[in-house]
Design an enzyme around this catalytic site. Structure first.
Site, short mmCIF file in Angstrom:
data_model
loop_
_atom_site.label_atom_id
_atom_site.label_comp_id
_atom_site.label_asym_id
_atom_site.label_seq_id
_atom_site.Cartn_x
_atom_site.Cartn_y
_atom_site.Cartn_z
N THR A 28 0.77 -1.38 -0.04
CA THR A 28 -0.20 0.02 0.17
C THR A 28 0.72 1.37 -0.23
O THR A 28 1.98 1.65 0.71
CB THR A 28 -0.98 0.24 1.38
OG1 THR A 28 -1.73 -1.09 0.79
CG2 THR A 28 -1.55 1.22 1.56
N ALA A 83 8.15 1.39 2.10
CA ALA A 83 8.69 1.26 3.48
C ALA A 83 8.61 2.80 3.57
O ALA A 83 8.48 3.66 3.09
CB ALA A 83 9.77 1.24 3.67
N ASP A 84 8.44 2.96 5.17
CA ASP A 84 8.84 4.72 5.89
C ASP A 84 10.28 4.26 5.44
O ASP A 84 10.55 5.54 5.58
CB ASP A 84 7.80 4.96 6.75
CG ASP A 84 5.73 5.02 6.05
OD1 ASP A 84 6.38 5.34 5.31
OD2 ASP A 84 5.67 3.89 6.60
N LYS A 94 7.62 0.53 8.54
CA LYS A 94 5.54 1.09 7.90
C LYS A 94 4.76 1.17 8.80
O LYS A 94 4.50 0.78 9.92
CB LYS A 94 5.64 -0.67 6.94
CG LYS A 94 7.14 -1.12 6.44
CD LYS A 94 6.58 -2.27 5.85
CE LYS A 94 4.94 -2.40 4.79
NZ LYS A 94 4.37 -0.98 4.11
N GLU A 103 -0.77 -5.69 5.69
CA GLU A 103 0.60 -5.43 5.21
C GLU A 103 1.81 -6.76 5.61
O GLU A 103 2.07 -7.91 5.39
CB GLU A 103 1.55 -4.62 5.34
CG GLU A 103 0.83 -3.61 4.53
CD GLU A 103 1.92 -1.91 4.07
OE1 GLU A 103 0.79 -1.27 3.61
OE2 GLU A 103 2.39 -1.71 5.51
C1 5RP Z 1 1.74 2.02 3.77
C2 5RP Z 1 2.97 2.01 3.97
C3 5RP Z 1 3.63 2.49 3.00
O1 5RP Z 1 4.38 1.12 2.14
C4 5RP Z 1 4.47 3.60 2.92
O2 5RP Z 1 4.30 4.49 3.87
C5 5RP Z 1 5.67 3.97 2.24
O3 5RP Z 1 4.78 4.66 1.32
P1 5RP Z 1 5.27 5.20 -0.28
O4 5RP Z 1 5.47 4.35 -0.63
O5 5RP Z 1 3.65 6.39 0.12
O6 5RP Z 1 5.73 6.48 0.16
O7 5RP Z 1 3.54 1.12 4.73
O8 5RP Z 1 0.29 1.33 5.46
#
Ligand code: 5RP
Length: 223
Positions: A28, A83-84, A94, A103
């Protein structure tokens, strides 16, 4: 290159991990969305996808990709998600998109976790990004006190002044000010708090591969 172009590049590179005739787990977020758009181009060669959120399921379906319930699936070779934050050892934060529980469940069924991220997500120590924790609503205050006792500053996640609800009907507490040198130990400690559904630390089962978008091209890290 813009951050979106870096995300697009890793999304494209991740296609090589999709196994023909099999099911693929899909994460996501914005990077996962770019991956879904790439997956649509080869949708005829896969059996279907397992989605980690309602938003992902909707985007997959909008491309005509079959979405399977995880209960219909015994195994899948790969799960692909953003990932964040990610460390050089494959541990991740995440849950920026509030989908951490689904996830983690989907990833637990997959043979391999392929993380796709732009280079800004690589960090030496996790914790600058607020750590998401999914919590049962009645346990919000007690869990917040226990997270504070672990050294963090818990904040209920709000959107437009209203608490964010996960796809599972729970709340998200974001924990600020955590430095997490031992992510596996912290993951176990937080998961052990009664009322916590899931912590957004993916360390005990982290990424197996990370495709990292950099201005010099896609870097591959293998853990
Ligand atoms: C969602 C997540 C996403 O993988 C994470 O927030 C990274 O998001 P993005 O690809 O928009 O940078 O863990 O729950």
């Amino acid at each position: 290159m813009t951050q979106d172009e870096l995300k697009q590049a890793v999304a494209r590179a991740a296609i090589e991990y999709v196994v023909e005739g099999e099911i693929v787990g899909v994460g996501t977020g914005s990077t996962a969305n770019f991956f879904i758009d790439e997956l649509a181009k080869i949708k005829g060669s896969i059996k279907g996808a397992v989605a980690s959120s309602e938003a992902t399921a909707e985007r997959l379906r909008s491309h005509g990709i079959t979405v399977l319930d995880l209960n219909q699936v015994d195994s899948m070779p790969v799960y692909i998600d953003g990932a964040d934050e990610i460390t050089p050892f494959g541990a991740m934060i995440k849950g920026g998109g509030a989908a951490l529980t689904r996830e983690k469940i989907a990833a637990s069924v997959a043979g391999k976790f392929v993380c796709i991220a732009d280079g800004s997500k690589l960090v030496d120590v996790l914790g600058n990004f607020p750590l998401p924790v999914e919590v049962i609503p009645m346990a919000q205050r007690v869990v917040a006190r226990k997270l504070a006792a672990l050294g963090g500053e818990p904040r209920l996640r709000l959107k437009d002044g209203v608490p964010v609800l996960t796809d599972n009907g729970n709340l998200i507490i974001d924990v600020l000010g955590m430095q997490i040198p031992d992510p596996a130990a912290m993951e176990a400690a937080i998961n052990n708090i009664t009322g916590v559904v899931t912590v957004g630390l993916f360390a005990r089962q982290g990424a197996n591969v990370c495709l990292l978008g950099t201005p010099d091209g896609v870097r591959k890290l293998i853990f």
